[in-house]
Design an enzyme around this catalytic site. Structure first.
Site, PDB file in Angstrom:
ATOM      1  N   ILE A  18       0.836  -1.203   0.000  1.00 34.54           N
ATOM      2  CA  ILE A  18       0.000   0.000   0.000  1.00 34.54           C
ATOM      3  C   ILE A  18       0.874   1.257   0.000  1.00 34.54           C
ATOM      4  CG2 ILE A  18      -1.604   1.329   1.438  1.00 34.54           C
ATOM      5  CD1 ILE A  18      -2.896  -1.403   2.218  1.00 34.54           C
ATOM      6  N   ASP A  63      12.951   3.185  11.066  1.00 34.68           N
ATOM      7  CA  ASP A  63      12.247   2.195  11.884  1.00 34.68           C
ATOM      8  C   ASP A  63      11.269   2.977  12.750  1.00 34.68           C
ATOM      9  OD1 ASP A  63      11.277   0.371  13.647  1.00 34.68           O
ATOM     10  OD2 ASP A  63      13.232  -0.290  14.425  1.00 34.68           O
ATOM     11  N   ASN A  90       2.079   4.881   7.290  1.00 36.57           N
ATOM     12  CA  ASN A  90       1.577   3.647   6.669  1.00 36.57           C
ATOM     13  C   ASN A  90       2.306   2.397   7.162  1.00 36.57           C
ATOM     14  OD1 ASN A  90       0.462   1.936   4.264  1.00 36.57           O
ATOM     15  ND2 ASN A  90       2.694   1.832   4.041  1.00 36.57           N
ATOM     16  N   TYR A 156      -3.320  -6.137  16.968  1.00 39.05           N
ATOM     17  CA  TYR A 156      -3.280  -5.297  15.758  1.00 39.05           C
ATOM     18  C   TYR A 156      -4.514  -4.392  15.708  1.00 39.05           C
ATOM     19  CZ  TYR A 156      -3.697  -4.457  10.657  1.00 39.05           C
ATOM     20  OH  TYR A 156      -3.849  -3.897   9.408  1.00 39.05           O
ATOM     21  N   LYS A 160      -4.936  -0.290  15.765  1.00 36.07           N
ATOM     22  CA  LYS A 160      -5.565   0.463  14.675  1.00 36.07           C
ATOM     23  C   LYS A 160      -6.731   1.297  15.204  1.00 36.07           C
ATOM     24  CE  LYS A 160      -3.111  -0.866  11.049  1.00 36.07           C
ATOM     25  NZ  LYS A 160      -2.211   0.086  10.368  1.00 36.07           N
TER      26      LYS A 160
END
Ligand SMILES: NC(=O)c1ccc[n+]([C@@H]2O[C@H](COP(=O)([O-])OP(=O)(O)OC[C@H]3O[C@@H](n4cnc5c(N)ncnc54)[C@H](O)[C@@H]3O)[C@@H](O)[C@H]2O)c1
Length: 266
Positions: A18, A63, A90, A156, A160
Site C-alpha cells: 500500500i 524504523d 503507513n 493489531y 488500529k
C-alpha cells in the site's frame, strides 16, 4: 498544476504494498516523496525507478518503532528534500501472533509499537515542519477496518482503533496550527501481507459487496485526496476504503446474493 507540485511528502513503509501505491500516486501528482522504510534496499530500488521516470523520490532508512530512528529520518528528509508538508503513517501490518488467551505482554508491546507508537513517533518528529508548511500540513494515517469492527487479530486491531482516537485528538489540538489529521481504513488489500494465508483472499473476495479484493491504488487515491487541498476543510475523519466490507460486516450483501460469512480484515 498538479495537486502536490512543490510539496514534500514522507511516506513510511513505502517500499512495497500500500505504501508503494501511495508513493506512485503522489509522485504522479508532482510530490517529492521520501520513501521511508526499514528495508532500505527495497526503498532505494523504488526511488531509483521513479527518478528514472522523471519523478522526485529519495529512499531514507526508518524504523518507526524507534523515536531516535524516526528523528534521524525526518532530519534526512529535511536535508535532502526540504521540510515535509505531508506525513503518511503507513508502516506496519499484523504480526504473526497467537490467539488472545496466549498473547503475552511482550506480544502486545511489539504489535502496538509498530501500529500505534510508530505513528506517534512520526507525528512528534514531523510536527514542527508540518505546522510551518506554507500549504498547511497534513497527516494521513493508514488504519484498518480491523480498528472499526471485531474482525480478529486483537493486538493489531486495538492498535488500529487507537490510531483513530489519536487522530481525532491531534486534529482537534493542532487545527489552529494549520495541520490536518485524517485516517484511511483499508479493507482486505492484495499485498504480501497475505502471502502466508494463501486461501484467505479467495475466501474473502466473494463476501465483499463491491466484488473484489482491494488494490494499493484504491487506498492511495483516498490518501491522496485527504492529503490534498481538496480536503482543506476536512480534519479528524476516518474514511473506510473497503469495497463495502463494513456494511454490517457484509450482512446486507449476504441477504441478497452473497456467499456465506468469512473473516475479513487486513
Ligand atoms: N493489506 C491489507 O489487507 C491491509 C488492510 C488494512 C490495513 N492495512 C495496513 O496498510 C499498511 C501497509 O500494509 P501492506 O499490506 O502494504 O504491508 P506490506 O507488508 O506489503 O508493506 C509494509 C511495509 O512496511 C515496512 N515496515 C514494516 N515495519 C516497519 C517499521 N518498523 N518501520 C518502517 N517500515 C516498516 C516494511 O518493510 C514494508 O515495506 C499497514 O499499516 C497495514 O496495517 C493493510
Amino acid at each position: 498544476m498538479r495537486r502536490f507540485d512543490g510539496r514534500v511528502v514522507m511516506v513510511t513503509g513505502a517500499a512495497r504494498g500500500i505504501g508503494l501505491g501511495i508513493v506512485e500516486r503522489l509522485t504522479s501528482e508532482g510530490a517529492a516523496v521520501a520513501v521511508a522504510d526499514l528495508d532500505i534496499e527495497a526503498g532505494r530500488a523504488v526511488a531509483e525507478r521513479l527518478t528514472g521516470e522523471g519523478r522526485k523520490a529519495v529512499a531514507v532508512t526508518c524504523d518507526v518503532t524507534s523515536p531516535e530512528s524516526v528523528a534521524a529520518t525526518v532530519g534526512e528528509v529535511v536535508e535532502r528534500l526540504g521540510r515535509p508538508d505531508v506525513l503518511v503513517n503507513n508502516a506496519g501490518g499484523g504480526l504473526s501472533l497467537p490467539d488472545f488467551d496466549e498473547l503475552t505482554t511482550g506480544d502486545w508491546h511489539r504489535q502496538l509499537d509498530v501500529t500505534l507508537m510508530g505513528a506517534v513517533h512520526c507525528v512528534q518528529a514531523a510536527l514542527p515542519h508540518l505546522s510551518a508548511s506554507p500549504y498547511g500540513g497534513a497527516v494521513v494515517s493508514v488504519g484498518s477496518i480491523n480498528g472499526l469492527a471485531p474482525f480478529g487479530s486483537l493486538a493489531y486491531s486495538a492498535g488500529k482503533a487507537g490510531l483513530v482516537n489519536l487522530t481525532q485528538n491531534l486534529a482537534a489540538r493542532y487545527a489552529r496550527r494549520g495541520v490536518r489529521f485524517n485516517v484511511v481504513t483499508p479493507g482486505t488489500t492484495r499485498t504480501r501481507a497475505w502471502d502466508d494465508q494463501p486461501d484467505a483472499l479467495e475466501r474473502i473476495e466473494p463476501t465483499i459487496p463491491l466484488g473484489r479484493i482491494g488494490r494499493p491504488a484504491d487506498i492511495a487515491a483516498a490518501v491522496a485526496f485527504l492529503a490534498s487541498d481538496d480536503a482543506a476543510w476536512i480534519t479528524g475523519v476516518t474514511l473506510p476504503v473497503d469495497g463495502g466490507a463494513l456494511l454490517g460486516a457484509g450482512r446486507a450483501f449476504q441477504n441478497t446474493d452473497g456467499e456465506g460469512a468469512a473473516a475479513h480484515g487486513g
